[in-house]
Design a protein around this motif. Structure first.
Motif, PDB file in Angstrom:
ATOM      1  N   TYR A   1       0.828  -1.202   0.000  1.00 52.71           N
ATOM      2  CA  TYR A   1       0.000   0.000   0.000  1.00 52.71           C
ATOM      3  C   TYR A   1       0.866   1.258   0.000  1.00 52.71           C
ATOM      4  O   TYR A   1       0.629   2.184  -0.772  1.00 52.71           O
ATOM      5  CB  TYR A   1      -0.939  -0.004   1.207  1.00 52.71           C
ATOM      6  CG  TYR A   1      -1.824   1.200   1.282  1.00 52.71           C
ATOM      7  CD1 TYR A   1      -2.929   1.322   0.451  1.00 52.71           C
ATOM      8  CD2 TYR A   1      -1.554   2.228   2.171  1.00 52.71           C
ATOM      9  CE1 TYR A   1      -3.749   2.430   0.508  1.00 52.71           C
ATOM     10  CE2 TYR A   1      -2.364   3.348   2.232  1.00 52.71           C
ATOM     11  CZ  TYR A   1      -3.454   3.442   1.404  1.00 52.71           C
ATOM     12  OH  TYR A   1      -4.248   4.553   1.460  1.00 52.71           O
ATOM     13  N   LYS A   2       1.890   1.290   0.856  1.00 53.31           N
ATOM     14  CA  LYS A   2       2.777   2.459   0.927  1.00 53.31           C
ATOM     15  C   LYS A   2       3.522   2.672  -0.383  1.00 53.31           C
ATOM     16  O   LYS A   2       3.682   3.803  -0.834  1.00 53.31           O
ATOM     17  CB  LYS A   2       3.771   2.305   2.075  1.00 53.31           C
ATOM     18  CG  LYS A   2       3.183   2.557   3.430  1.00 53.31           C
ATOM     19  CD  LYS A   2       4.254   2.496   4.500  1.00 53.31           C
ATOM     20  CE  LYS A   2       3.688   2.819   5.868  1.00 53.31           C
ATOM     21  NZ  LYS A   2       4.749   2.806   6.897  1.00 53.31           N
ATOM     22  N   MET A   3       3.996   1.587  -0.990  1.00 49.15           N
ATOM     23  CA  MET A   3       4.725   1.692  -2.247  1.00 49.15           C
ATOM     24  C   MET A   3       3.831   2.274  -3.354  1.00 49.15           C
ATOM     25  O   MET A   3       4.242   3.170  -4.084  1.00 49.15           O
ATOM     26  CB  MET A   3       5.239   0.321  -2.669  1.00 49.15           C
ATOM     27  CG  MET A   3       5.993   0.316  -3.968  1.00 49.15           C
ATOM     28  SD  MET A   3       6.500  -1.313  -4.483  1.00 49.15           S
ATOM     29  CE  MET A   3       4.936  -2.089  -4.805  1.00 49.15           C
ATOM     30  N   LEU A   4       2.615   1.785  -3.455  1.00 50.23           N
ATOM     31  CA  LEU A   4       1.702   2.265  -4.491  1.00 50.23           C
ATOM     32  C   LEU A   4       1.270   3.709  -4.252  1.00 50.23           C
ATOM     33  O   LEU A   4       1.199   4.498  -5.201  1.00 50.23           O
ATOM     34  CB  LEU A   4       0.480   1.352  -4.573  1.00 50.23           C
ATOM     35  CG  LEU A   4       0.761  -0.046  -5.124  1.00 50.23           C
ATOM     36  CD1 LEU A   4      -0.421  -0.963  -4.845  1.00 50.23           C
ATOM     37  CD2 LEU A   4       1.065   0.014  -6.608  1.00 50.23           C
ATOM     38  N   THR A   5       0.984   4.076  -3.001  1.00 52.07           N
ATOM     39  CA  THR A   5       0.576   5.454  -2.732  1.00 52.07           C
ATOM     40  C   THR A   5       1.735   6.431  -2.911  1.00 52.07           C
ATOM     41  O   THR A   5       1.541   7.556  -3.362  1.00 52.07           O
ATOM     42  CB  THR A   5      -0.033   5.607  -1.328  1.00 52.07           C
ATOM     43  OG1 THR A   5       0.873   5.106  -0.351  1.00 52.07           O
ATOM     44  CG2 THR A   5      -1.357   4.877  -1.221  1.00 52.07           C
ATOM     45  N   ARG A   6       2.949   5.996  -2.595  1.00 56.86           N
ATOM     46  CA  ARG A   6       4.121   6.853  -2.799  1.00 56.86           C
ATOM     47  C   ARG A   6       4.379   7.063  -4.293  1.00 56.86           C
ATOM     48  O   ARG A   6       4.671   8.173  -4.733  1.00 56.86           O
ATOM     49  CB  ARG A   6       5.344   6.235  -2.122  1.00 56.86           C
ATOM     50  CG  ARG A   6       6.593   7.044  -2.263  1.00 56.86           C
ATOM     51  CD  ARG A   6       6.500   8.336  -1.473  1.00 56.86           C
ATOM     52  NE  ARG A   6       7.747   9.056  -1.615  1.00 56.86           N
ATOM     53  CZ  ARG A   6       7.831  10.358  -1.785  1.00 56.86           C
ATOM     54  NH1 ARG A   6       6.749  11.110  -1.758  1.00 56.86           N
ATOM     55  NH2 ARG A   6       8.975  10.940  -1.931  1.00 56.86           N
ATOM     56  N   ALA A   7       4.282   5.996  -5.072  1.00 59.71           N
ATOM     57  CA  ALA A   7       4.440   6.120  -6.524  1.00 59.71           C
ATOM     58  C   ALA A   7       3.386   7.061  -7.095  1.00 59.71           C
ATOM     59  O   ALA A   7       3.668   7.882  -7.965  1.00 59.71           O
ATOM     60  CB  ALA A   7       4.343   4.752  -7.185  1.00 59.71           C
ATOM     61  N   ASN A   8       2.182   6.973  -6.568  1.00 62.68           N
ATOM     62  CA  ASN A   8       1.091   7.844  -6.987  1.00 62.68           C
ATOM     63  C   ASN A   8       1.419   9.305  -6.675  1.00 62.68           C
ATOM     64  O   ASN A   8       1.192  10.198  -7.490  1.00 62.68           O
ATOM     65  CB  ASN A   8      -0.191   7.414  -6.270  1.00 62.68           C
ATOM     66  CG  ASN A   8      -1.427   7.675  -7.064  1.00 62.68           C
ATOM     67  OD1 ASN A   8      -1.387   7.905  -8.253  1.00 62.68           O
ATOM     68  ND2 ASN A   8      -2.556   7.637  -6.387  1.00 62.68           N
ATOM     69  N   ALA A   9       1.957   9.551  -5.489  1.00 60.27           N
ATOM     70  CA  ALA A   9       2.295  10.923  -5.079  1.00 60.27           C
ATOM     71  C   ALA A   9       3.407  11.504  -5.950  1.00 60.27           C
ATOM     72  O   ALA A   9       3.339  12.667  -6.367  1.00 60.27           O
ATOM     73  CB  ALA A   9       2.703  10.945  -3.613  1.00 60.27           C
ATOM     74  N   ILE A  10       4.432  10.708  -6.233  1.00 58.57           N
ATOM     75  CA  ILE A  10       5.540  11.185  -7.067  1.00 58.57           C
ATOM     76  C   ILE A  10       5.046  11.498  -8.476  1.00 58.57           C
ATOM     77  O   ILE A  10       5.373  12.542  -9.043  1.00 58.57           O
ATOM     78  CB  ILE A  10       6.674  10.144  -7.097  1.00 58.57           C
ATOM     79  CG1 ILE A  10       7.336  10.057  -5.725  1.00 58.57           C
ATOM     80  CG2 ILE A  10       7.703  10.480  -8.176  1.00 58.57           C
ATOM     81  CD1 ILE A  10       8.293   8.893  -5.574  1.00 58.57           C
ATOM     82  N   TRP A  11       4.250  10.621  -9.042  1.00 53.37           N
ATOM     83  CA  TRP A  11       3.712  10.843 -10.382  1.00 53.37           C
ATOM     84  C   TRP A  11       2.826  12.093 -10.402  1.00 53.37           C
ATOM     85  O   TRP A  11       2.874  12.889 -11.331  1.00 53.37           O
ATOM     86  CB  TRP A  11       2.917   9.635 -10.842  1.00 53.37           C
ATOM     87  CG  TRP A  11       2.389   9.772 -12.237  1.00 53.37           C
ATOM     88  CD1 TRP A  11       1.186  10.292 -12.607  1.00 53.37           C
ATOM     89  CD2 TRP A  11       3.066   9.440 -13.443  1.00 53.37           C
ATOM     90  NE1 TRP A  11       1.055  10.269 -13.965  1.00 53.37           N
ATOM     91  CE2 TRP A  11       2.204   9.756 -14.504  1.00 53.37           C
ATOM     92  CE3 TRP A  11       4.302   8.888 -13.716  1.00 53.37           C
ATOM     93  CZ2 TRP A  11       2.558   9.532 -15.827  1.00 53.37           C
ATOM     94  CZ3 TRP A  11       4.648   8.668 -15.035  1.00 53.37           C
ATOM     95  CH2 TRP A  11       3.786   8.995 -16.066  1.00 53.37           C
TER      96      TRP A  11
END
Length: 45
Positions: free
Chosen positions: A22-32
């Motif tokens: 969950y953290k990995m996907l939400t972080r990738a979302n934030a960076i994008w």
């Protein structure tokens, strides 16, 4: 926007695996989102 669901089993499970994904996907979302201005994923548990 892509919809991503992280399924959580009702039985015994490893919470660190679920939270890590969950953290990995939400972080990738934030960076994008910072770079492109849009969110590519909708992440749900």
């Amino acid at each position: 926007m892509k919809h991503i669901s992280v399924l959580i089993p009702q039985e015994e499970n490893n919470l660190s695996s679920i939270v890590g994904s969950y953290k990995m996907l939400t972080r990738a979302n934030a960076i994008w989102s910072q770079k492109q201005g849009t969110m590519p994923y909708k992440v749900e548990l």
